[in-house]
Design an enzyme around this catalytic site. Structure first.
Site, PDB file in Angstrom:
ATOM      1  N   CYS A 139      56.468  -0.598 -72.943  1.00  0.00           N
ATOM      2  CA  CYS A 139      57.551   0.063 -72.187  1.00  0.00           C
ATOM      3  C   CYS A 139      57.767  -0.622 -70.832  1.00  0.00           C
ATOM      4  CB  CYS A 139      57.207   1.543 -72.004  1.00  0.00           C
ATOM      5  SG  CYS A 139      58.378   2.444 -70.987  1.00  0.00           S
ATOM      6  N   CYS A 142      58.368   1.846 -67.923  1.00  0.00           N
ATOM      7  CA  CYS A 142      57.138   2.521 -67.476  1.00  0.00           C
ATOM      8  C   CYS A 142      56.257   1.576 -66.649  1.00  0.00           C
ATOM      9  CB  CYS A 142      56.307   2.993 -68.664  1.00  0.00           C
ATOM     10  SG  CYS A 142      57.223   3.859 -69.914  1.00  0.00           S
ATOM     11  N   ASP A 143      56.092   0.348 -67.115  1.00  0.00           N
ATOM     12  CA  ASP A 143      55.023  -0.496 -66.577  1.00  0.00           C
ATOM     13  C   ASP A 143      55.485  -1.741 -65.810  1.00  0.00           C
ATOM     14  OD1 ASP A 143      53.174   1.249 -67.658  1.00  0.00           O
ATOM     15  OD2 ASP A 143      53.084   0.193 -69.567  1.00  0.00           O
TER      16      ASP A 143
HETATM   17  C1  LIG Z   1      50.986   3.390 -73.356  1.00  0.00           C
HETATM   18  C2  LIG Z   1      52.220   4.179 -72.990  1.00  0.00           C
HETATM   19  C3  LIG Z   1      52.558   4.319 -71.655  1.00  0.00           C
HETATM   20  C4  LIG Z   1      53.668   5.068 -71.300  1.00  0.00           C
HETATM   21  N1  LIG Z   1      53.971   5.189 -69.969  1.00  0.00           N
HETATM   22  C5  LIG Z   1      55.019   5.961 -69.613  1.00  0.00           C
HETATM   23  C6  LIG Z   1      55.329   6.136 -68.222  1.00  0.00           C
HETATM   24  O1  LIG Z   1      54.659   5.601 -67.330  1.00  0.00           O
HETATM   25  N2  LIG Z   1      56.401   6.920 -67.923  1.00  0.00           N
HETATM   26  C7  LIG Z   1      57.189   7.518 -68.882  1.00  0.00           C
HETATM   27  O2  LIG Z   1      58.113   8.240 -68.531  1.00  0.00           O
HETATM   28  N3  LIG Z   1      56.918   7.335 -70.196  1.00  0.00           N
HETATM   29  C8  LIG Z   1      55.863   6.586 -70.582  1.00  0.00           C
HETATM   30  N4  LIG Z   1      55.613   6.381 -71.902  1.00  0.00           N
HETATM   31  C9  LIG Z   1      56.510   6.997 -72.895  1.00  0.00           C
HETATM   32  C10 LIG Z   1      56.185   8.490 -73.038  1.00  0.00           C
HETATM   33  O3  LIG Z   1      54.806   8.656 -73.199  1.00  0.00           O
HETATM   34  C11 LIG Z   1      56.964   9.064 -74.223  1.00  0.00           C
HETATM   35  O4  LIG Z   1      58.334   8.889 -74.014  1.00  0.00           O
HETATM   36  C12 LIG Z   1      56.671  10.549 -74.415  1.00  0.00           C
HETATM   37  O5  LIG Z   1      55.296  10.797 -74.581  1.00  0.00           O
HETATM   38  C13 LIG Z   1      57.417  11.090 -75.644  1.00  0.00           C
HETATM   39  O6  LIG Z   1      57.140  12.457 -75.726  1.00  0.00           O
HETATM   40  P1  LIG Z   1      57.288  13.285 -77.077  1.00  0.00           P
HETATM   41  O7  LIG Z   1      56.757  14.621 -76.758  1.00  0.00           O
HETATM   42  O8  LIG Z   1      58.670  13.151 -77.588  1.00  0.00           O
HETATM   43  O9  LIG Z   1      56.374  12.543 -78.162  1.00  0.00           O
HETATM   44  P2  LIG Z   1      54.852  12.085 -78.143  1.00  0.00           P
HETATM   45  O10 LIG Z   1      54.323  11.950 -76.775  1.00  0.00           O
HETATM   46  O11 LIG Z   1      54.816  10.908 -79.040  1.00  0.00           O
HETATM   47  O12 LIG Z   1      54.088  13.316 -78.842  1.00  0.00           O
HETATM   48  C14 LIG Z   1      54.206  13.554 -80.208  1.00  0.00           C
HETATM   49  C15 LIG Z   1      53.280  14.700 -80.556  1.00  0.00           C
HETATM   50  O13 LIG Z   1      53.521  15.083 -81.909  1.00  0.00           O
HETATM   51  C16 LIG Z   1      52.276  15.313 -82.536  1.00  0.00           C
HETATM   52  N5  LIG Z   1      52.441  15.185 -83.979  1.00  0.00           N
HETATM   53  C17 LIG Z   1      52.817  14.098 -84.712  1.00  0.00           C
HETATM   54  N6  LIG Z   1      52.782  14.388 -86.039  1.00  0.00           N
HETATM   55  C18 LIG Z   1      52.376  15.697 -86.139  1.00  0.00           C
HETATM   56  C19 LIG Z   1      52.145  16.581 -87.236  1.00  0.00           C
HETATM   57  N7  LIG Z   1      52.300  16.191 -88.508  1.00  0.00           N
HETATM   58  N8  LIG Z   1      51.729  17.854 -86.959  1.00  0.00           N
HETATM   59  C20 LIG Z   1      51.577  18.283 -85.677  1.00  0.00           C
HETATM   60  N9  LIG Z   1      51.798  17.476 -84.602  1.00  0.00           N
HETATM   61  C21 LIG Z   1      52.182  16.202 -84.833  1.00  0.00           C
HETATM   62  C22 LIG Z   1      51.342  14.274 -81.913  1.00  0.00           C
HETATM   63  O14 LIG Z   1      49.981  14.629 -82.099  1.00  0.00           O
HETATM   64  C23 LIG Z   1      51.784  14.370 -80.464  1.00  0.00           C
HETATM   65  O15 LIG Z   1      51.105  15.419 -79.806  1.00  0.00           O
HETATM   66  C24 LIG Z   1      54.497   5.650 -72.297  1.00  0.00           C
HETATM   67  C25 LIG Z   1      54.178   5.493 -73.652  1.00  0.00           C
HETATM   68  C26 LIG Z   1      53.042   4.771 -73.997  1.00  0.00           C
HETATM   69  C27 LIG Z   1      52.687   4.614 -75.459  1.00  0.00           C
END
Ligand SMILES: Cc1cc2nc3c(=O)[nH]c(=O)nc-3n(C[C@H](O)[C@H](O)[C@H](O)COP(=O)(O)OP(=O)(O)OC[C@H]3O[C@@H](n4cnc5c(N)ncnc54)[C@H](O)[C@@H]3O)c2cc1C
Length: 314
Positions: A139, A142-143
């Site tokens: 990302c 982010c970084d």
């Molecule tokens: C290394 C890294 C660094 C990042 N740094 C930043 C940053 O500095 N700033 C920023 O704004 N964004 C950052 N991001 C992006 C940010 O983390 C994501 O945009 C955000 O987490 C997305 O949120 P979400 O809730 O949509 O999904 P996710 O965070 O992907 O969460 C998905 C959830 O669904 C659950 N899940 C999946 N399948 C199932 C199932 N079958 N049953 C029950 N639960 C399930 C998972 O366990 C998880 O808890 C970063 C991403 C990464 C990978």
């Protein structure tokens, strides 16, 4: 006789414990819905896998990724949300109540918010996991800031690789784009902008086979796919943009998705099924941020609350 599964019933269930799921949980809990959140395998989602988040408002000094996840959870629990460490193995959206199965339990609800996220596609090479957050990133938004005046490489040849590569020139001293072919898949305008940018260089016909470092990344090993020649390229960081995989397998054939598998929502997070909402990266191939995912989660919970109120009033 086979063991019957325990059945757990709630008005609202949220699948996923990332920023979208837990923000939905805060809003739904404050609407007195006592939502149940199934965490999935990745407690607090992708954000929890990173050391520091510097672009989430309210934390001028930054906040640890897992610390932010814990704060979201604590805030949701304070208002009555119940967070369960469980993973949905199948979902039946064809009738109400909606049924969600895990290995041990069956969950039933009138309304469901899907926030199962999308995972960045990995290279699957030595060093990638070890150095994630220590020079390996998926990302730029982010970084990028952490790579001021550094020399970095970008892997990929599509639109997002070039968009992110161009964005990273704001910080980096140089951006070298490594692509496994001798031409880019990205659109013409992006291609032209990248090719003409003074900070961007290209290494063609090459794949990264290993990420090398001590405390942090300091080089990548490359293999030319045409000549098989192996070289080492010094770098301070590697940004990998080879696509994302939405976690939507469970819902295939049951709900409208786009070609890539992202769940389609309208402007108020409604899906093609009444009472089922989606938020965060499972419906967003574009922004992929904590704040945008959290915002969508809040919006989905507000809509789910209206949906349940209307059901009650009917
Ligand atoms: C290394 C890294 C660094 C990042 N740094 C930043 C940053 O500095 N700033 C920023 O704004 N964004 C950052 N991001 C992006 C940010 O983390 C994501 O945009 C955000 O987490 C997305 O949120 P979400 O809730 O949509 O999904 P996710 O965070 O992907 O969460 C998905 C959830 O669904 C659950 N899940 C999946 N399948 C199932 C199932 N079958 N049953 C029950 N639960 C399930 C998972 O366990 C998880 O808890 C970063 C991403 C990464 C990978």
């Amino acid at each position: 006789m086979a063991n019957e599964k325990e059945v757990v019933q709630r008005d609202l269930i949220i699948l996923g414990s990332g920023p979208a799921g837990l923000s939905a949980a805060i809003y739904a809990a404050r609407a007195n819905l006592n939502p149940l959140i199934l965490t999935g395998m990745s407690l607090h989602g992708q954000a929890a896998t990173t050391d520091t988040i510097e672009n989430y408002p309210g934390f001028p000094e930054g906040v640890g990724g897992s610390e932010l996840g814990m704060l979201f959870q604590t805030q949701a629990e304070r208002f009555g949300a119940e967070v369960i460490m469980d993973y949905a193995t199948s979902v039946d959206l064809s009738q109400k109540p909606i049924k969600i199965e895990s290995y041990a339990k069956e969950y039933q609800c009138e309304s469901l918010i899907i926030t199962t996220g999308a995972d960045p596609r990995k290279l699957g090479i030595p060093g990638e996991k070890e150095f994630t957050g220590k020079g390996v990133s998926y990302c730029g938004t982010c970084d990028g800031w952490f790579f001021k005046d550094k020399d970095i490489v970008v892997v990929g040849g599509g639109d997002s690789a070039l968009e992110e590569g161009l964005f990273l020139t704001r910080f980096a001293n140089s951006v070298t784009i490594i692509h496994r072919r001798d031409e880019l898949r990205a659109g013409a305008i992006l291609r032209k902008r990248a090719m003409e940018h003074p900070k961007i260089k290209f290494i063609w016909d090459s794949v990264v086979t290993e990420i090398i470092g001590n405390e942090a990344v300091n080089a990548v090993k490359l293999k030319n796919v045409k000549t098989d020649e192996v070289t080492t390229h010094d770098t301070d960081g590697i940004f990998i943009f080879i696509g994302h995989i939405p976690n939507s397998e469970l819902f295939k054939g049951q709900i409208e998705m786009d070609q890539a598998g992202y769940i389609v929502t309208n402007g108020v997070m409604e899906t093609s099924i009444p009472g089922v909402f989606a938020a965060g990266e499972i419906t967003d191939p574009h922004f992929r941020q904590v704040i945008t995912s959290a915002g969508m989660g809040a919006a989905a919970a507000i809509q789910a609350t209206h949906y349940l109120e209307n059901l009650e009033a009917a």
